[in-house]
Design an enzyme around this catalytic site. Structure first.
Site, PDB file in Angstrom:
ATOM      1  N   ASP A  16       0.827  -1.201   0.000  1.00 19.43           N
ATOM      2  CA  ASP A  16       0.000   0.000   0.000  1.00 19.43           C
ATOM      3  C   ASP A  16       0.865   1.256   0.000  1.00 19.43           C
ATOM      4  OD1 ASP A  16      -2.339   1.444  -0.017  1.00 19.43           O
ATOM      5  OD2 ASP A  16      -2.642   1.336   2.145  1.00 19.43           O
ATOM      6  N   ASN A  64     -10.349  -3.258  -6.653  1.00 22.03           N
ATOM      7  CA  ASN A  64      -9.585  -2.327  -7.482  1.00 22.03           C
ATOM      8  C   ASN A  64     -10.211  -2.078  -8.842  1.00 22.03           C
ATOM      9  OD1 ASN A  64      -6.238  -3.298  -6.315  1.00 22.03           O
ATOM     10  ND2 ASN A  64      -7.677  -1.773  -5.539  1.00 22.03           N
TER      11      ASN A  64
END
Length: 226
Positions: A16, A64
């Site tokens: 991340d 996503n």
């Protein structure tokens, strides 16, 4: 140094911070994703040096797909580039590549390259590199229960015969030990629908370091804390 019995066998990572890394430099998010590829190489090299048997990277979650089309497109181009440029090197290093997740959303070209990478590296033993793409922990559990439900409906299985071991065998990574250590970069303190079943007894380690800034020092700190 960790004693040998405290070295993780399987490391799971949420990578991340690529977008924030780019934004802090007033650059497009796609540049952050490209910078993140270097961190993947750092992480893999570290695992090979430490004798870690398996590395699972959360490359692209099922959620996503909801990101802006431009960003998804850039990620797909990066994924294709990785499949074209990195697979041969991973094969040379003795890595077995395994993709987990729902592949149907990806282009046929990417699906074909995934299959080729898995076939090419199938017999490698230095490390297993699991790449979670189009993956979600809830998706994984639902798929496993559907398979068992189909067996019950076909009369090949009784509901009372279903136990944790049987469900586990239907999940992604069923042929591997569960992760001992989970690392998330970027500062968020959550697992974000990643390996929900498999992380049940995993030690969780979080760092503010953004993924493109990952280095050996950060990884060694995680192992020292393990």
């Amino acid at each position: 140094m960790n004693p040998p019995n405290r070295k993780p066998r399987h490391l799971a990572v949420i990578m991340d911070g690529n977008g924030r890394w780019a934004e802090r430099r007033n650059r497009p998010r796609s540049l952050g994703h490209r910078a993140g590829v270097r961190a993947v190489q750092v992480c893999l090299e570290f695992c090979l040096e430490q004798g870690i048997e398996a590395l699972t990277l959360f490359a692209f979650s099922s959620e996503n797909w909801n990101r802006p089309a431009e960003e998804v497109g850039a990620l797909m181009k990066l994924f294709l580039r990785m499949l074209d440029n990195e697979v041969e090197e991973l094969h040379r290093r003795g890595a077995r590549i395994v993709f987990i997740g729902e592949r149907g959303e990806f282009s046929q070209l990417i699906q074909d390259k995934m299959a080729r990478a898995e076939a090419l590296t199938r017999n490698n033993t230095a490390i297993t590199a699991n790449i979670a793409a189009g993956y979600g922990g809830r998706w994984d559990i639902v798929n496993a229960t559907r398979r068992l439900a189909a067996e019950v409906a076909a009369g090949r299985l009784r509901p009372e015969e279903i136990d944790e071991s049987m469900l586990n065998r239907q999940l992604s990574l069923a042929d591997q030990d569960p992760p001992d250590l989970f690392i998330r970069t970027g500062g968020d303190l959550r697992v974000s629908n990643f390996l929900l079943w498999q992380l049940a007894y995993t030690e969780l380690w979080f760092t503010e370091t953004l993924w493109p800034d990952l280095d050996e020092t950060t990884l060694r700190q995680a192992l020292d804390d393990f």
